[in-house]
Design a protein around this motif. Structure first.
Motif, PDB file in Angstrom:
ATOM      1  N   GLN A   1       0.858  -1.185   0.000  1.00  0.00           N
ATOM      2  CA  GLN A   1       0.000   0.000   0.000  1.00  0.00           C
ATOM      3  C   GLN A   1       0.900   1.243   0.000  1.00  0.00           C
ATOM      4  O   GLN A   1       2.120   1.146  -0.013  1.00  0.00           O
ATOM      5  N   ASP A   2       0.265   2.421   0.008  1.00  0.00           N
ATOM      6  CA  ASP A   2       1.062   3.640   0.047  1.00  0.00           C
ATOM      7  C   ASP A   2       1.908   3.657   1.323  1.00  0.00           C
ATOM      8  O   ASP A   2       1.597   2.972   2.306  1.00  0.00           O
ATOM      9  N   PHE A   3       2.983   4.426   1.290  1.00  0.00           N
ATOM     10  CA  PHE A   3       3.940   4.423   2.384  1.00  0.00           C
ATOM     11  C   PHE A   3       3.245   4.646   3.728  1.00  0.00           C
ATOM     12  O   PHE A   3       2.396   5.545   3.867  1.00  0.00           O
ATOM     13  N   SER A   4       3.642   3.830   4.704  1.00  0.00           N
ATOM     14  CA  SER A   4       3.056   3.933   6.038  1.00  0.00           C
ATOM     15  C   SER A   4       3.495   5.237   6.708  1.00  0.00           C
ATOM     16  O   SER A   4       4.663   5.628   6.644  1.00  0.00           O
ATOM     17  N   LYS A   5       2.557   5.891   7.366  1.00  0.00           N
ATOM     18  CA  LYS A   5       2.862   7.130   8.088  1.00  0.00           C
ATOM     19  C   LYS A   5       3.348   6.860   9.506  1.00  0.00           C
ATOM     20  O   LYS A   5       3.853   7.755  10.187  1.00  0.00           O
ATOM     21  N   THR A   6       3.168   5.608   9.952  1.00  0.00           N
ATOM     22  CA  THR A   6       3.665   5.212  11.271  1.00  0.00           C
ATOM     23  C   THR A   6       4.752   4.159  11.089  1.00  0.00           C
ATOM     24  O   THR A   6       4.703   3.358  10.147  1.00  0.00           O
ATOM     25  N   PRO A   7       5.746   4.132  11.967  1.00  0.00           N
ATOM     26  CA  PRO A   7       6.851   3.180  11.798  1.00  0.00           C
ATOM     27  C   PRO A   7       6.382   1.727  11.865  1.00  0.00           C
ATOM     28  O   PRO A   7       5.470   1.384  12.619  1.00  0.00           O
ATOM     29  N   ILE A   8       7.011   0.901  11.044  1.00  0.00           N
ATOM     30  CA  ILE A   8       6.759  -0.540  11.024  1.00  0.00           C
ATOM     31  C   ILE A   8       8.018  -1.229  11.541  1.00  0.00           C
ATOM     32  O   ILE A   8       9.089  -1.100  10.957  1.00  0.00           O
ATOM     33  N   TYR A   9       7.855  -1.976  12.644  1.00  0.00           N
ATOM     34  CA  TYR A   9       9.021  -2.565  13.297  1.00  0.00           C
ATOM     35  C   TYR A   9       9.032  -4.095  13.288  1.00  0.00           C
ATOM     36  O   TYR A   9      10.058  -4.708  13.583  1.00  0.00           O
ATOM     37  N   THR A  10       7.898  -4.736  13.003  1.00  0.00           N
ATOM     38  CA  THR A  10       7.820  -6.191  13.100  1.00  0.00           C
ATOM     39  C   THR A  10       7.176  -6.784  11.849  1.00  0.00           C
ATOM     40  O   THR A  10       6.498  -6.081  11.088  1.00  0.00           O
ATOM     41  N   GLU A  11       7.367  -8.099  11.664  1.00  0.00           N
ATOM     42  CA  GLU A  11       6.732  -8.794  10.545  1.00  0.00           C
ATOM     43  C   GLU A  11       5.206  -8.722  10.663  1.00  0.00           C
ATOM     44  O   GLU A  11       4.509  -8.600   9.659  1.00  0.00           O
ATOM     45  N   GLU A  12       4.690  -8.766  11.896  1.00  0.00           N
ATOM     46  CA  GLU A  12       3.244  -8.696  12.088  1.00  0.00           C
ATOM     47  C   GLU A  12       2.705  -7.345  11.632  1.00  0.00           C
ATOM     48  O   GLU A  12       1.688  -7.268  10.925  1.00  0.00           O
ATOM     49  N   GLU A  13       3.387  -6.269  12.006  1.00  0.00           N
ATOM     50  CA  GLU A  13       2.967  -4.936  11.567  1.00  0.00           C
ATOM     51  C   GLU A  13       3.099  -4.801  10.056  1.00  0.00           C
ATOM     52  O   GLU A  13       2.245  -4.195   9.398  1.00  0.00           O
ATOM     53  N   LEU A  14       4.157  -5.389   9.504  1.00  0.00           N
ATOM     54  CA  LEU A  14       4.365  -5.343   8.057  1.00  0.00           C
ATOM     55  C   LEU A  14       3.232  -6.043   7.317  1.00  0.00           C
ATOM     56  O   LEU A  14       2.689  -5.520   6.334  1.00  0.00           O
ATOM     57  N   ASN A  15       2.854  -7.225   7.777  1.00  0.00           N
ATOM     58  CA  ASN A  15       1.821  -8.003   7.088  1.00  0.00           C
ATOM     59  C   ASN A  15       0.440  -7.368   7.225  1.00  0.00           C
ATOM     60  O   ASN A  15      -0.448  -7.635   6.406  1.00  0.00           O
TER      61      ASN A  15
END
Length: 322
Positions: free
Chosen positions: A228-242
């Protein structure tokens, strides 16, 4: 947005090991039979891959086969670094000068040119530069549209940029002897590319091997993501990424392009990366097939002689590389 100059990013070069043809055939045949019911591995005269169903920008995959990786997942996660915008043609031209190549075919997977579509996108690169300097692009991008559906778009020949990261197979686009791998009916848990890579890694334990090219999903479906479009909040884990990625079950026929390497070679490499495209709306990042009983793959791969690592991140992490 300013495109990074090849003069301002690091270029590291690595010699790759090219196995004996017969040994390679035997290793892959034995390895793939652990994961598929029907397997054939051969070295054949490369068919004309510019024709249906592959639709590559050049007819072959031979001539100074080279594996390229630029950027990396740390430029996307936890937050995007928008200044990491590369000109793939400029990168390939510089490598061609190193290798005394007058024209090239570049196929592979990476982040698409967000400056073209005003959103983050997957890039499916399929680019030819002729000896006269003209560009033929049969590249595509995949994005998530406003309705949250996958949308494939063609990338024009005037646009040769790629953002953030990429894994590309470069050759002169000529005919010649090429590795053909054909598999049907998956019986194990690995995907097609992982089983090829692990078969090589487990046998050639102290060797650095790289393959690149294209494979066709002849039948079945595959699980693929589109960013999707760039996340505005940081992504730190595979779960957040998925949670951020959008996943789709995409039907055959699909043509995937990309590279694999047997180890990171102290260069922080991505071990495998393939993106696929179709003639319909489907395109995305290949994960695995979802129809093991009916799946059929047909792949054509060149064996890399050299590897170029470009703009390796100084601060890295290991998630977001599936």
């Amino acid at each position: 947005m300013t495109t990074l100059s090849v003069e301002n990013v690091t270029f590291e070069q690595k010699e790759l090991f090219v196995p004996d043809i017969q040994e390679l055939k035997e290793v892959l045949t034995l390895g793939l039979k652990k994961n598929f019911e029907e397997v054939s591995v051969d070295f054949v005269e490369c068919p004309d891959l510019s024709k249906e169903p592959f639709n590559l920008a050049s007819s072959g995959l031979c001539g100074n086969p080279t594996i390229i990786e630029y950027g990396g997942a740390p430029f996307l996660l936890p937050l995007v670094q928008r200044d990491k915008l590369y000109d793939l043609d400029e990168i390939c031209q510089k490598i061609c000068r190193f290798r005394n190549i007058s024209e090239y075919l570049a196929v592979g997977a990476g982040a698409g040119p967000y400056v073209l579509c005003n959103t983050n996108a997957e890039g499916i690169f399929n680019l030819k530069r002729n000896a006269d300097g003209s560009i033929v692009s049969k590249s595509h991008l995949a994005l998530v549209n406003a309705e949250k559906n996958c949308e494939r778009r063609s990338i024009p020949s005037s646009e040769t940029r790629s953002a953030l990261l990429g894994n590309v197979y470069l050759s002169e686009g000529k005919g010649g002897q090429i590795l053909r791998v054909h598999c049907k009916k998956r019986t194990g848990s690995n995907n097609f590319i992982t089983q090829i890579r692990e078969s090589l890694t487990n046998h050639f334990v102290d060797k650095d091997i790289g393959l690149g090219g294209a494979f066709l999903l002849r039948s079945g479906k595959v699980y693929q993501h589109v960013m999707q479009d760039f996340s505005k909040t940081p992504i730190y884990t595979e779960e957040e990424l998925n949670t951020w990625l959008k996943f789709y079950d995409m039907p055959a026929p699909l043509v995937a392009v990309g590279t694999l390497v047997t180890n990171e070679m102290d260069l922080d490499l991505r071990l495998q990366h393939f993106h696929s495209f179709s003639s319909s709306q489907w395109a995305g990042h290949y994960h695995y097939d979802t129809t093991p009983d009916t799946v059929e793959y047909e792949g054509y791969f060149g064996i890399g002689q050299k590897l170029f690592r470009i703009d390796k991140p100084k601060v890295t992490h290991k998630f977001g590389r599936d």
